[in-house]
Design a protein around this motif. Structure first.
Motif, mmCIF file in Angstrom:
data_model
loop_
_atom_site.group_PDB
_atom_site.id
_atom_site.type_symbol
_atom_site.label_atom_id
_atom_site.label_comp_id
_atom_site.label_asym_id
_atom_site.label_seq_id
_atom_site.Cartn_x
_atom_site.Cartn_y
_atom_site.Cartn_z
ATOM 1 N N LYS A 67 -80.834 -65.614 35.838
ATOM 2 C CA LYS A 67 -79.955 -65.347 34.707
ATOM 3 C C LYS A 67 -78.750 -66.239 34.357
ATOM 4 O O LYS A 67 -78.035 -66.307 35.327
ATOM 5 N N THR A 68 -78.698 -66.567 33.156
ATOM 6 C CA THR A 68 -77.545 -67.589 32.867
ATOM 7 C C THR A 68 -76.909 -66.761 31.603
ATOM 8 O O THR A 68 -77.474 -66.186 30.654
ATOM 9 N N HIS A 69 -75.654 -67.450 31.413
ATOM 10 C CA HIS A 69 -74.877 -67.037 30.249
ATOM 11 C C HIS A 69 -74.009 -68.255 29.823
ATOM 12 O O HIS A 69 -73.373 -68.638 30.583
ATOM 13 N N ILE A 70 -74.273 -68.797 28.509
ATOM 14 C CA ILE A 70 -73.484 -70.050 28.348
ATOM 15 C C ILE A 70 -72.589 -69.687 26.899
ATOM 16 O O ILE A 70 -73.005 -69.148 25.862
ATOM 17 N N LEU A 71 -71.496 -70.026 27.052
ATOM 18 C CA LEU A 71 -70.456 -70.058 25.863
ATOM 19 C C LEU A 71 -70.558 -71.437 25.205
ATOM 20 O O LEU A 71 -70.666 -72.406 25.441
ATOM 21 N N ILE A 102 -68.257 -76.969 28.313
ATOM 22 C CA ILE A 102 -68.938 -75.694 28.153
ATOM 23 C C ILE A 102 -68.668 -74.752 29.321
ATOM 24 O O ILE A 102 -68.882 -75.388 30.463
ATOM 25 N N GLN A 103 -68.713 -73.565 29.100
ATOM 26 C CA GLN A 103 -68.430 -72.691 30.367
ATOM 27 C C GLN A 103 -69.804 -71.783 30.223
ATOM 28 O O GLN A 103 -70.276 -71.397 29.515
ATOM 29 N N MET A 104 -70.328 -71.732 31.701
ATOM 30 C CA MET A 104 -71.593 -70.954 31.766
ATOM 31 C C MET A 104 -71.575 -70.356 33.165
ATOM 32 O O MET A 104 -70.767 -70.743 33.998
ATOM 33 N N THR A 105 -72.239 -69.128 33.251
ATOM 34 C CA THR A 105 -72.377 -68.603 34.585
ATOM 35 C C THR A 105 -73.982 -68.399 34.984
ATOM 36 O O THR A 105 -74.816 -68.572 34.005
ATOM 37 N N ARG A 106 -74.339 -68.416 36.259
ATOM 38 C CA ARG A 106 -75.496 -68.560 36.496
ATOM 39 C C ARG A 106 -75.654 -67.531 37.797
ATOM 40 O O ARG A 106 -74.908 -67.585 38.566
#
Length: 526
Positions: free
Chosen positions: A401-405, A413-417
């Motif tokens: 699961k990823t979330h990209i701003l 670009i900030q993202m979480t994985r």
């Protein structure tokens, strides 16, 4: 459609599983003797210490490091009233072959967002025994993260015995099929146990679903019996080994074939398929070539490249991947690429090429937590949106699961994985014994200046005729050459001669100053 296959290099001391798309590794899983992944294992643990200030607790599950559990991962007596805190009607499955399928997600790293209003001291106490499952294996100095919300994954279903919820994988998009599966499980179950229908369940008949429901229910009954029989800490249930997890979670849905180079492993996989998925046996092949299997499929180069900080792009640009304690920073540079028309076009092309490589490297290296990407600054807002959209599209293939701003005005670009396992670099590498993980050494000039100061610091206490200076050969060469003025200066200042002795055994930053006595004997001073 991409040509996908699973390549397994199975040896007595190490097993490597590569998911390959169009001849490139996109995911790599490694299991070594004595260091197998504990994710998915179920333990009877004992609470060591409750930490009210952190709303967490340390639990002894028998590993070298104490595991930790957060308050909203603790099963409460009224869990059936609280189940919506953890699942919804379109529950997604996490098909990582090293993770339990419904472990609560913490995409932003280790910062916990509490969904449970209860106070941890009202739920557990020191010395209490509890049934827990590893959601994340130990990483570095951090112990395993555990949960008391148990999940037991099968081929078509995930059993969630601490919930009565029935969910369907989001990857099954047809609404009629979703409703068919959900209704089927609802009618087949004879208890209030919860289930998630996995992507592989699409099109499955009632007989297969019913058979797996019975298997998972019996497995859960066995776990409950062991919990009563044994004292904590105790390993109650061990997840499948890496080979069989690959078969269960990747074969058919993520890959069209599996090739393994071990006859014993090949036979074990066929036996497993005989029991659970006999129709897939024809997809498994035994590799018997003389060349190592990863070499035969040109995979070793991809692995070596995934361990480097600097990755060159085909255009001549490059990206740099830096790991820190808090996050991973990825920097994009034009490098040798100068373009053919204007600067903005050159930058856009480099950024778009970098997007594909970043998505590939993040997935292959299994980088998790917070990721900050510093793209080359673009003036046009439309170009920034192109890069953001391209990055979002590139990560659609990622099973984590990823979330990209959106891109900031500074080109970040900030993202979480979702972080499940150790990243590849931590699995295959260790801290440099030279720099002790600092990532750099003192410069030769700085080392020479340190030697100068150390000699002056101790010269007043020395009574000999001179000094012998033992150093690394590179430093010796420097002191005889460009830094010779340091030796000349210190000799003039202390009025004694210094003899430089190169020693290949010495670390670059290491040096010894030995006093030469009148009697011809040396005394180690430092």
């Amino acid at each position: 459609m991409a040509n996908k296959k699973i390549i397994i290099n199975d040896m007595s001391h190490e097993t490597r599983v590569a998911l390959v798309e169009d001849s490139n590794i996109v995911e790599l899983f490694i299991e070594r003797t004595g260091s197998s992944d504990s994710t998915g294992n179920i333990y009877k643990g004992r609470v060591q210490r409750v930490l009210p200030g952190m709303q967490a607790a340390f639990v002894d599950i028998g590993l070298s490091q104490a595991a930790f559990i957060y308050v909203n991962d603790i099963l409460t007596e009224n869990y059936k009233e609280m189940e919506n805190l953890f699942c919804d009607d379109d529950e997604d499955e996490d098909e990582q072959i090293n993770s339990p399928n419904n472990a609560p997600s913490n995409q932003g790293g280790d910062v916990q967002h509490y969904k449970n209003e209860a106070n941890i001291v009202d739920l557990i106490k020191d010395g209490q025994e509890m049934l827990v499952q590893v959601a994340k294996s130990p990483i570095g100095t951090k112990g395993a993260r555990i949960t008391s919300h148990i999940s037991l994954p099968g081929r078509f279903l995930v059993l969630m015995p601490t919930s009565n919820h029935i969910g369907v994988s989001r990857r099954i998009e047809d609404e009629q099929e979703r409703m068919r599966l959900k209704t089927m499980v609802s009618e087949l179950r004879k208890n209030n146990l919860g289930y998630i229908l996995r992507t592989a369940a699409e099109g499955a008949g009632e007989d297969k679903i019913s058979q797996e429901m019975d298997f998972l229910k019996n497995l859960w009954s066995g776990i409950q019996k062991k919990y009563i029989e044994f004292s904590a800490p105790f390993l109650i249930h061990q997840e499948l080994d890496i080979r069989l997890r690959a078969v269960r979670d990747l074969l058919l849905h993520e890959a069209e074939s599996l090739i393994i180079d071990s006859r014993s492993g090949y036979q074990e996989i066929l036996s497993f398929l005989d029991t659970f998925m006999p129709n897939l046996k024809s997809l498994v092949m035994l590799y018997e070539g003389n060349e190592p299997i990863f070499d035969a499929h040109n995979l070793e180069g991809d692995i070596s490249r995934a361990l480097k900080k600097k990755i060159w792009l085909k255009s001549g640009g490059y990206i740099v991947i830096e790991h820190t304690e808090a996050l991973v920073a990825i920097d994009v540079n034009t490098g040798r690429y100068v373009g053919k028309h204007n600067l903005e076009e050159t930058i856009l092309k480099t950024n778009l090429e970098a997007v594909k490589e970043i998505a590939y490297q993040v997935r292959l290296r299994d980088i998790g937590g917070i990721i900050i990407i510093d793209f080359i600054d673009m003036e046009k807002k439309a170009n920034q949106e192109k890069v953001f959209n391209a990055l979002s599209e590139a990560f659609q293939k990622d099973r984590s699961k990823t979330h990209i701003l959106p891109m900031s005005d500074m080109g970040l670009i900030q993202m979480t994985r979702k972080r499940i396992r150790k990243p590849l670099t931590r699995q295959l590498c260790e801290s440099c014994f030279y720099c002790e993980g600092e990532g750099h050494l003192l410069s030769g000039q700085s080392i020479c200046h340190n030697i100068y100061r150390e000699i002056l610091r101790n010269a007043g206490e020395m009574i000999g005729d001179g000094f012998t200076l033992k150093v690394n050969p590179h430093i010796a060469e420097r002191l005889h050459g460009e830094e010779n003025h340091i030796i000349t200066s210190v000799e003039a200042r202390i009025g004694k001669q210094i003899t430089i002795y190169p020693d290949i055994r010495f670390h670059m930053e290491q040096f010894d100053i030995l006093e030469t006595l009148n009697q011809g004997r040396d005394k180690e001073n430092l």
